[in-house]
Scaffold this motif. Structure first.
Motif, short mmCIF file in Angstrom:
data_model
loop_
_atom_site.label_atom_id
_atom_site.label_comp_id
_atom_site.label_asym_id
_atom_site.label_seq_id
_atom_site.Cartn_x
_atom_site.Cartn_y
_atom_site.Cartn_z
N UNK A 12 41.43 1.95 32.02
CA UNK A 12 40.50 1.02 32.67
C UNK A 12 40.71 -0.38 32.10
N UNK A 13 40.77 -1.37 32.96
CA UNK A 13 41.01 -2.75 32.57
C UNK A 13 39.82 -3.27 31.78
N UNK A 14 40.11 -3.92 30.66
CA UNK A 14 39.05 -4.52 29.85
C UNK A 14 39.09 -6.03 30.02
N UNK A 15 37.96 -6.65 29.80
CA UNK A 15 37.83 -8.10 29.88
C UNK A 15 37.07 -8.59 28.66
N UNK A 16 37.42 -9.78 28.20
CA UNK A 16 36.73 -10.40 27.07
C UNK A 16 36.40 -11.84 27.43
N UNK A 17 35.35 -12.35 26.82
CA UNK A 17 34.99 -13.75 27.04
C UNK A 17 35.89 -14.66 26.22
N UNK A 18 35.96 -15.90 26.63
CA UNK A 18 36.68 -16.91 25.87
C UNK A 18 36.06 -17.03 24.48
N UNK A 19 34.74 -17.01 24.42
CA UNK A 19 34.03 -17.18 23.14
C UNK A 19 34.35 -16.07 22.15
N UNK A 20 34.67 -14.87 22.63
CA UNK A 20 34.89 -13.76 21.71
C UNK A 20 36.14 -13.92 20.84
N UNK A 21 37.06 -14.78 21.24
CA UNK A 21 38.25 -14.98 20.42
C UNK A 21 38.41 -16.43 19.95
N UNK A 22 37.39 -17.25 20.21
CA UNK A 22 37.44 -18.64 19.76
C UNK A 22 37.59 -18.65 18.24
N UNK A 23 38.48 -19.50 17.75
CA UNK A 23 38.82 -19.51 16.33
C UNK A 23 38.87 -20.94 15.83
N UNK A 24 38.48 -21.15 14.58
CA UNK A 24 38.63 -22.47 13.98
C UNK A 24 38.98 -22.33 12.51
N UNK A 25 39.73 -23.29 12.01
CA UNK A 25 40.05 -23.37 10.59
C UNK A 25 39.91 -24.82 10.17
N UNK A 26 39.59 -25.03 8.90
CA UNK A 26 39.50 -26.38 8.35
C UNK A 26 40.25 -26.41 7.04
N UNK A 27 40.91 -27.54 6.80
CA UNK A 27 41.71 -27.68 5.58
C UNK A 27 41.72 -29.13 5.14
N UNK A 28 41.63 -29.32 3.82
CA UNK A 28 41.73 -30.65 3.23
C UNK A 28 43.20 -31.05 3.20
N UNK A 85 40.85 -31.61 8.10
CA UNK A 85 41.36 -31.33 9.44
C UNK A 85 40.75 -30.02 9.92
N UNK A 86 40.22 -30.05 11.13
CA UNK A 86 39.68 -28.84 11.77
C UNK A 86 40.50 -28.56 13.01
N UNK A 87 41.00 -27.33 13.11
CA UNK A 87 41.73 -26.88 14.28
C UNK A 87 40.83 -25.89 15.01
N UNK A 88 40.70 -26.09 16.33
CA UNK A 88 39.89 -25.22 17.16
C UNK A 88 40.77 -24.63 18.25
N UNK A 89 40.71 -23.31 18.42
CA UNK A 89 41.56 -22.65 19.40
C UNK A 89 40.74 -21.73 20.28
N UNK A 90 41.15 -21.65 21.54
CA UNK A 90 40.53 -20.70 22.46
C UNK A 90 41.57 -20.26 23.48
#
Length: 191
Positions: A12-28, A85-90
């Motif tokens: 059965x085909x599964x679906x996920x929201x964009x928000x469920x895999x949204x990721x961010x990292x921050x680094x000096x 620096x903050x990187x945001x991915x979706x």
């Protein structure tokens, strides 16, 4: 989940929201990350972007993922040593086994609190199963007009890339058909 359909098992085909895999990292950003001009090296930023693209795609697909292509890397503002620096991915788009991860890079001056948009990019990632073959990825649930626009923009980028490949890799390519287009550019053609 498995369904029995006329004696055949079908996934059965599964679906996920964009928000469920949204990721961010921050680094000096540190001096070791800088280039000869004292700004953060673009190659270092690409490395961080590849890492967050992997994390976002793996989170969505639940598989190991590889980078298939990188589109439209726009370095808009330099990043300074000492900025956070903050990187945001979706996930912006999914195919059968591939995903387009949209990445936004922002830098914050820790003294002033000023935040600047430094970079945007799109990484195409492909999910791989344990044997190294491309793996099916979940579909994408789009919950906002912005998410729909990002999906449509990814479709347009894919079509443009495919058309460009067809146009310039065709056996029917004739250089003379493009000479007028090249007249206004800072080039000299010496064939």
């Amino acid at each position: 989940m498995l369904n029995v359909i006329t004696g055949v098992f079908k996934m059965e085909k599964t679906f996920k929201t964009v928000a469920s895999s949204r990721t961010s990292i921050a680094e000096l950003m540190q001096p070791s990350h800088s280039n000869f001009g004292g700004k953060i090296h673009g190659g270092y930023m690409l490395n961080l972007m590849d890492q967050i693209a992997f994390a976002c795609a793996a989170k969505h697909s639940k598989h190991y993922c590889v980078t298939a292509s990188v589109d439209t890397v726009n370095f808009l503002q330099p990043i300074e040593i000492g900025e956070i620096v903050t990187l945001k991915a979706s996930i912006n788009y999914v195919g059968n086994t591939s995903m387009v991860v949209g990445i936004r890079v922002e830098a914050e001056n820790i003294k002033t609190g000023m935040i600047k948009h430094c970079n945007s990019s799109y990484f195409t990632m492909v999910a791989k199963d344990d044997s190294g073959k491309s793996a099916q990825v979940p579909g994408l649930i789009l919950n906002s007009e912005e998410e729909v626009k990002r999906f449509l923009k990814a479709i347009k980028r894919n079509k443009t890339k495919r058309n460009r490949h067809i146009e310039f890799n065709s056996q029917d390519f004739v250089l003379e058909n493009y000479m007028n287009e090249l007249a206004d550019y800072n080039i000299k053609i010496d064939l």
